[in-house]
Design an enzyme around this catalytic site. Structure first.
Site, PDB file in Angstrom:
ATOM      1  CG  ASP A  69      -1.768  97.222  34.233  1.00 29.08           C
ATOM      2  OD1 ASP A  69      -1.544  97.171  33.024  1.00 29.08           O
ATOM      3  OD2 ASP A  69      -0.869  97.284  35.088  1.00 29.08           O
TER       4      ASP A  69
ATOM      5  CB  SER B  74      -1.130  98.559  38.528  1.00 24.48           C
ATOM      6  OG  SER B  74      -1.527  98.779  37.202  1.00 24.48           O
TER       7      SER B  74
ATOM      8  CD  GLU C 299       5.166  95.430  34.196  1.00 23.72           C
ATOM      9  OE1 GLU C 299       5.681  96.555  34.156  1.00 23.72           O
ATOM     10  OE2 GLU C 299       4.408  95.017  33.319  1.00 23.72           O
TER      11      GLU C 299
HETATM   12  C1  FRU Z   1       1.718  96.784  33.705  1.00 23.08           C
HETATM   13  C2  FRU Z   1       2.276  98.106  34.192  1.00 23.08           C
HETATM   14  C3  FRU Z   1       2.412  98.106  35.715  1.00 23.08           C
HETATM   15  C4  FRU Z   1       2.348  99.562  36.049  1.00 23.08           C
HETATM   16  C5  FRU Z   1       1.367 100.081  35.038  1.00 23.08           C
HETATM   17  C6  FRU Z   1       1.657 101.475  34.571  1.00 23.08           C
HETATM   18  O1  FRU Z   1       1.103  96.862  32.475  1.00 23.08           O
HETATM   19  O2  FRU Z   1       3.513  98.380  33.583  1.00 23.08           O
HETATM   20  O3  FRU Z   1       3.567  97.458  36.185  1.00 23.08           O
HETATM   21  O4  FRU Z   1       1.927  99.789  37.361  1.00 23.08           O
HETATM   22  O5  FRU Z   1       1.409  99.194  33.934  1.00 23.08           O
HETATM   23  O6  FRU Z   1       0.609 101.956  33.784  1.00 23.08           O
END
Ligand code: FRU
Length: 556
Positions: A71, A128, A253
């Protein structure tokens, strides 16, 4: 155009993190790995100019110098620089202990890699989150003369997860008083302890000027939760939204809440975006949105009819490769510019690149519109992308007749990186299908974009990457079902505006709704464009479609 600082050609400081875990389809991310120690001022993993997969590197999309990326995080404009942080594992090419990688750019196109901004520590991995400019120094973490940038992120505590607890995710902050060059984690972390939800992550913070408060939205499994704060350190729960709203075929997310004026009515509205995995428009990871209203405490969606037999939600992108996207905070002139992670949890960790994995989408300016189909978001590639144009190849024929028109792109010399912008007149003929096919010389490997007025689903766009290079690294990469998107316009003219890079295509239809983003991995770059029109009856109407406007540029 992506510039790697010579600095990063110097040996990077590597540090040991152990085995690589994997993100499951439900993103209940598991790992047996202990947090990495934070070395002093370490650089990202080293870019290898001789890596055997460099021919698959995009020309102009953001990629990490080496290692794993997911992300985009902490996107913010500050003092003439766009900052992009990203979920980063520098020591492997699969998901691992999460850091925040960091890059800056004057224009969101040419990025300069900076040292890793945040390292995992004893409280957990750095998941994230977002960043804001605390211009009044409300947090007290800077001074009135030098107010701080504040990053808000999720701690993912591996020990807690392994112990089978549900409270292993919490929200924390870090601050910088040197234009984001160095970051200090706040002593009082976490600022929001876990509230009994296993998936409790991805805080995105904005300044809510109407109610003089900082507002955080985060994902809490099957809904979002809103929190308010006067100072970024003390947070109060405000409300939640989404338990009964569609879609729930995966975990929620990376949400975001932002204001946007409806262009046609000048009505102030708010948009809530949510990423979901799995359950995306065409499988796996995807991002959708709710147009709505925000009263300082709670979000109410505008409940309008969606006139599509196939859609129950509004998708930001119908492609399989645009996930976890958010917009830049504090951007000049009220600009709302979005970038997403150009991959999909279904197969991101096994795509055929080894020395790095994943790219970001191009930046896209968002606008909100009152349309025949309700209040809808549109996306336009940012103006800054025009800087990458090299040679122009105008399409100066008035009509694309039934049959095949081949256009040789090899003279542009940009190895698969092209901008193609076509407008056709749909009204003056009864042709039924238009295909734009990008292929290599012998035509056995190709990527196709189509529009169809017939074909089962009428008035729809589709893309086909089933023969665009290797697909056998994962069964969900190129299933038999094509990627399909409805047409969200009744206009007699149809625009197809595509940004191709070495290993991706982002196509903006009509005024930028719908959008389809796909990745693919051809060994040889695509150098041929074929336009193919079919289905004209020939009865009292001209064949094919007239070309209102057509341009192709090389991009580098
Ligand atoms: C989304 C996610 C988020 C998390 C991050 C972990 O792709 O799963 O929810 O914070 O990636 O790398």
């Amino acid at each position: 155009m992506q510039k790697l600082l010579p600095l990063f050609l110097i040996l990077a400081l590597l540090f040991s993190c152990g085995a690589e875990p994997s993100a499951t389809e439900n993103t209940a991310i598991q790992s047996d790995t202990a947090p990495a120690p934070a070395p002093e001022k370490a650089l990202p993993a080293e870019y290898d100019a001789n890596a055997p997969d460099n021919h698959l590197r995009p020309n102009y999309h953001f990629t990490p110098p080496a290692g794993w990326m997911n992300d985009p995080n902490g996107m913010i404009y500050h003092e003439g620089e766009y900052h992009l942080f990203y979920q980063y594992y520098p020591d492997g090419n699969k998901w691992g202990p999460m850091h925040w990688g960091h890059a800056v750019s004057p224009d969101m196109i040419e990025w300069e890699h900076l040292p890793i901004a945040l390292y995992p520590d004893e409280k957990g991995y750095i998941f994230s989150g977002s960043a804001v400019f605390d211009w009044q120094n409300s947090s007290g973490l800077g001074t009135a003369d030098n107010p701080p940038l504040v990053a808000i992120y999720t701690y993912h505590d591996m020990a807690g997860e392994k112990a089978g607890r549900d409270d292993f995710q919490s929200q924390a902050i870090a601050f910088s008083t040197d234009k984001g060059r160095t970051w200090t984690k706040y002593d009082g972390n976490p600022v929001i302890p876990n509230r009994g939800v296993r998936d409790f992550r991805d805080p995105k913070v904005i300044w809510d000027a109407d109610h003089s408060q900082w507002v955080m939205v985060l994902a809490a499994q099957d809904r979002v939760q809103f929190f308010g704060s006067p100072n970024l350190t003390d947070w109060t729960f405000l409300s939640e939204f989404g338990e009964n709203a569609r879609n729930h075929s995966g975990v929620w997310e990376c949400p975001e809440l932002f204001p946007l004026t409806v262009m046609e009515t000048q009505d102030d509205a708010w948009v809530l975006t949510v990423s979901i995995n799995p359950g995306g428009a065409n499988g796996g990871s995807g991002t959708f949105y709710f147009p709505g209203d925000w009263d300082g405490k709670s979000f109410s969606p505008r409940r309008e009819a969606i006139f599509s037999p196939t859609d129950t939600v509004n998708w930001i992108d119908y492609g399989r490769d645009n996930y976890a996207g958010v917009t830049f905070s504090n951007a000049p002139d009220g600009r709302r510019t979005f970038m997403g992670w150009m991959s999909n949890w279904n197969y991101a960790q096994v795509v055929p690149t080894e020395s790095w994995r994943s790219a970001m989408t191009i930046p896209r300016d968002l606008s909100l519109h009152a349309t025949d189909f309700g209040t809808r978001l549109r996306q336009q590639p940012v103006e800054e992308l025009k800087k990458m144009r090299t040679k122009n190849l105008p399409l100066d024929f008035p009509r694309i007749g039934d049959g095949v028109t081949n256009i040789d792109l090899s003279e542009l010399g940009t190895n698969g990186a092209y901008e193609v912008d076509l407008t056709i007149d749909l009204v003056d003929s009864d042709a039924t299908e238009l295909n734009l096919t990008l292929s290599n010389k012998n035509g056995d490997v190709f990527y196709r974009i189509g529009y169809s007025r017939a074909r089962g689903v009428t008035n729809a766009f589709f893309t086909d990457r089933r023969q665009a290079g290797p697909t056998d690294f994962h069964e969900k990469f190129a299933p038999e079902s094509l990627t399909v998107a409805p047409r969200w316009s009744n206009d007699g003219e149809l625009r197809i505006h595509a940004y191709f890079d070495r290993t991706s295509a982002e196509t903006f239809f009509d005024e930028g709704d719908p959008v389809i983003t796909d990745i693919f991995f051809p060994e040889e770059p695509f150098t041929m464009l074929t336009l193919e029109v079919s289905g004209s009856s020939g009865e009292g109407m001209p064949e094919g479609w007239s070309l209102v406007k057509g341009d192709i540029w090389g991009l580098e």
